[in-house]
Write an enzyme that holds these catalytic residues in place. Structure first.
Site, PDB file in Angstrom:
ATOM      1  N   TYR A  10      -5.421   9.050   9.066  1.00 47.26           N
ATOM      2  CA  TYR A  10      -6.360   7.997   9.488  1.00 47.26           C
ATOM      3  C   TYR A  10      -7.761   8.608   9.641  1.00 47.26           C
ATOM      4  CZ  TYR A  10      -2.729   4.517   9.866  1.00 47.26           C
ATOM      5  OH  TYR A  10      -1.729   3.625   9.561  1.00 47.26           O
TER       6      TYR A  10
ATOM      7  N   TYR B   6       0.834  -1.214   0.000  1.00 45.11           N
ATOM      8  CA  TYR B   6       0.000   0.000   0.000  1.00 45.11           C
ATOM      9  C   TYR B   6       0.868   1.263   0.000  1.00 45.11           C
ATOM     10  CZ  TYR B   6      -3.910   2.993   1.706  1.00 45.11           C
ATOM     11  OH  TYR B   6      -4.885   3.962   1.875  1.00 45.11           O
TER      12      TYR B   6
HETATM   13  N1  CAA Z   1       1.575   1.401  14.501  1.00 46.41           N
HETATM   14  C1  CAA Z   1       2.273   1.006  15.587  1.00 46.41           C
HETATM   15  N2  CAA Z   1       2.546  -0.282  15.869  1.00 46.41           N
HETATM   16  C2  CAA Z   1       2.101  -1.204  15.029  1.00 46.41           C
HETATM   17  C3  CAA Z   1       1.369  -0.880  13.854  1.00 46.41           C
HETATM   18  C4  CAA Z   1       1.111   0.492  13.636  1.00 46.41           C
HETATM   19  N3  CAA Z   1       0.415   0.913  12.573  1.00 46.41           N
HETATM   20  N4  CAA Z   1       1.066  -2.005  13.202  1.00 46.41           N
HETATM   21  C5  CAA Z   1       1.598  -3.019  13.914  1.00 46.41           C
HETATM   22  N5  CAA Z   1       2.204  -2.543  15.021  1.00 46.41           N
HETATM   23  C6  CAA Z   1       2.861  -3.338  16.061  1.00 46.41           C
HETATM   24  C7  CAA Z   1       1.859  -4.145  16.873  1.00 46.41           C
HETATM   25  O1  CAA Z   1       1.288  -3.358  17.921  1.00 46.41           O
HETATM   26  C8  CAA Z   1       2.745  -5.262  17.430  1.00 46.41           C
HETATM   27  O2  CAA Z   1       3.505  -4.749  18.478  1.00 46.41           O
HETATM   28  P1  CAA Z   1       3.767  -5.663  19.804  1.00 46.41           P
HETATM   29  O3  CAA Z   1       4.475  -6.894  19.295  1.00 46.41           O
HETATM   30  O4  CAA Z   1       4.587  -4.768  20.696  1.00 46.41           O
HETATM   31  O5  CAA Z   1       2.406  -5.949  20.338  1.00 46.41           O
HETATM   32  C9  CAA Z   1       3.703  -5.517  16.265  1.00 46.41           C
HETATM   33  O6  CAA Z   1       3.664  -4.336  15.448  1.00 46.41           O
HETATM   34  C10 CAA Z   1       3.302  -6.704  15.413  1.00 46.41           C
HETATM   35  O7  CAA Z   1       1.945  -6.554  15.056  1.00 46.41           O
HETATM   36  P2  CAA Z   1       0.914  -7.783  15.114  1.00 46.41           P
HETATM   37  O8  CAA Z   1       1.049  -8.572  16.402  1.00 46.41           O
HETATM   38  O9  CAA Z   1      -0.461  -7.247  14.812  1.00 46.41           O
HETATM   39  O10 CAA Z   1       1.498  -8.700  13.948  1.00 46.41           O
HETATM   40  P3  CAA Z   1       0.730  -9.376  12.764  1.00 46.41           P
HETATM   41  O11 CAA Z   1       1.765 -10.024  11.879  1.00 46.41           O
HETATM   42  O12 CAA Z   1      -0.410 -10.210  13.257  1.00 46.41           O
HETATM   43  O13 CAA Z   1       0.074  -8.167  11.951  1.00 46.41           O
HETATM   44  C11 CAA Z   1       0.044  -6.051  10.835  1.00 46.41           C
HETATM   45  C12 CAA Z   1       0.896  -7.105  11.511  1.00 46.41           C
HETATM   46  C13 CAA Z   1      -0.581  -6.627   9.576  1.00 46.41           C
HETATM   47  C14 CAA Z   1       0.981  -4.906  10.477  1.00 46.41           C
HETATM   48  C15 CAA Z   1      -1.108  -5.610  11.775  1.00 46.41           C
HETATM   49  O14 CAA Z   1      -0.587  -5.194  13.019  1.00 46.41           O
HETATM   50  C16 CAA Z   1      -1.866  -4.438  11.210  1.00 46.41           C
HETATM   51  O15 CAA Z   1      -2.825  -4.605  10.452  1.00 46.41           O
HETATM   52  N6  CAA Z   1      -1.445  -3.191  11.543  1.00 46.41           N
HETATM   53  C17 CAA Z   1      -2.046  -1.987  11.033  1.00 46.41           C
HETATM   54  C18 CAA Z   1      -1.322  -1.519   9.799  1.00 46.41           C
HETATM   55  C19 CAA Z   1      -1.933  -0.216   9.413  1.00 46.41           C
HETATM   56  O16 CAA Z   1      -1.701   0.814  10.039  1.00 46.41           O
HETATM   57  N7  CAA Z   1      -2.757  -0.227   8.339  1.00 46.41           N
HETATM   58  C20 CAA Z   1      -3.460   0.950   7.935  1.00 46.41           C
HETATM   59  C21 CAA Z   1      -4.816   0.534   7.438  1.00 46.41           C
HETATM   60  S1  CAA Z   1      -5.860   1.970   7.172  1.00 46.41           S
HETATM   61  C22 CAA Z   1      -5.281   2.600   5.747  1.00 46.41           C
HETATM   62  O17 CAA Z   1      -4.435   2.091   5.103  1.00 46.41           O
HETATM   63  C23 CAA Z   1      -5.891   3.894   5.325  1.00 46.41           C
HETATM   64  C24 CAA Z   1      -4.858   4.933   5.226  1.00 46.41           C
HETATM   65  O18 CAA Z   1      -4.520   5.332   4.115  1.00 46.41           O
HETATM   66  C25 CAA Z   1      -4.318   5.541   6.439  1.00 46.41           C
END
Ligand code: CAA
Length: 241
Positions: A179, A147
């Site tokens: 966001y 993305y």
């Molecule tokens: N900010 C801060 N920390 C984050 C993060 C973020 N955006 N995404 C993941 N982390 C951290 C988690 O809190 C976790 O930390 P801990 O181990 O200390 O708990 C670590 O990274 C690993 O994350 P997961 O345990 O969730 O690992 P996973 O492999 O199951 O999933 C992931 C990883 C796919 C990145 C999932 O965490 C996720 O979906 N994160 C959100 C990503 C994001 O911000 N996407 C935006 C979607 S909205 C959008 O895209 C619209 C836009 O234009 C803004």
């Protein structure tokens, strides 16, 4: 003569608000959508805005869909490239399908939706291309190599096309939301979303209407001197240069 605007992903989320805001400002709007017929029918009933189903990742579908809109509403003056998807995963867990699909839809749609209309805009000496990028294309985001790459690509596409069309009265700009309170953002794991909101100095998610306001401004005649730029609306989460 009212101007004609096409909004991709225009029946839900940020696109919903953009479609309505453009209509309120006197544009004849066509709202494209990909697959959710129920949401589209409900949107059309609520707003009176016609809906058109096609896949923005498919060039032929875009060319055909845009021709249909032009024959129903008139030549297309404004394209808002809003449709986008996420398929988040850390790179070590990301499949080629997750990479390809996000690039095809979020970046491929720029070419697919713009190339068929750009010559008409050039010939009529007026046009607006408004591309929705993202804070995560500007700053990068863990879990979003696909993305972030696509959205950074949107900014490059915008700058290059702006140079090509400046002399023809066609402006090309990006809006970069942070966001925003949409289904896409609500799909982020709750704990992660909490930590994201904590990083937004304004202290909350943005609203779809706040992004729509950026789009209607860039679509207006008054914004004619702005081209190749990125209008950032992210509550101060990332102050882009
Ligand atoms: N900010 C801060 N920390 C984050 C993060 C973020 N955006 N995404 C993941 N982390 C951290 C988690 O809190 C976790 O930390 P801990 O181990 O200390 O708990 C670590 O990274 C690993 O994350 P997961 O345990 O969730 O690992 P996973 O492999 O199951 O999933 C992931 C990883 C796919 C990145 C999932 O965490 C996720 O979906 N994160 C959100 C990503 C994001 O911000 N996407 C935006 C979607 S909205 C959008 O895209 C619209 C836009 O234009 C803004």
């Amino acid at each position: 003569m009212p101007k004609v605007a096409v909004v991709t992903g225009g029946t839900r989320g940020i696109g919903y608000a953009i479609s309505i805001a453009l209509k309120d400002r006197g544009f004849r709007v066509a709202a494209n959508y990909a697959g959710n017929d129920n949401a589209a029918q409900q949107f059309q009933a609520e707003t009176g805005i016609p809906v058109y189903r096609w896949d923005v990742g498919d060039y032929e579908a875009c060319a055909t869909g845009l021709k249909r809109v032009a024959s129903d509403l008139g030549p297309i003056d404004v394209v808002v490239n809003n449709a986008g998807i996420t398929k988040d995963a850390m790179l070590h867990k990301m499949t080629p399908e997750m990479w390809n699909e996000v690039i095809r839809i979020d970046l491929g749609s720029m070419f697919n939706m713009t190339q068929p209309v750009i010559e008409g805009m050039r010939n009529r000496n007026w046009g607006r291309i408004i591309n929705i990028t993202s804070i995560n294309g500007q700053k990068g985001q863990m879990g979003q190599t696909n993305y972030s790459a696509a959205k950074a690509g949107v900014i490059g596409f915008t700058k290059a096309l702006a140079m090509e069309t400046a002399k023809k009265g066609v402006t090309v700009n990006c809006v970069a939301p942070g966001y925003i309170d949409t289904e896409m953002v609500q799909a982020v794991p709750e704990k992660v979303l909490e930590s994201i909101v904590a990083q937004i100095p304004v202290g909350r998610l943005g609203t779809c209407t706040e992004i729509a306001r950026c789009v209607t401004f860039l679509a207006s005649d008054e914004a004619g001197f702005i081209t190749g730029s990125t209008l950032t609306a992210n509550g101060g989460q990332y102050i882009a240069g």
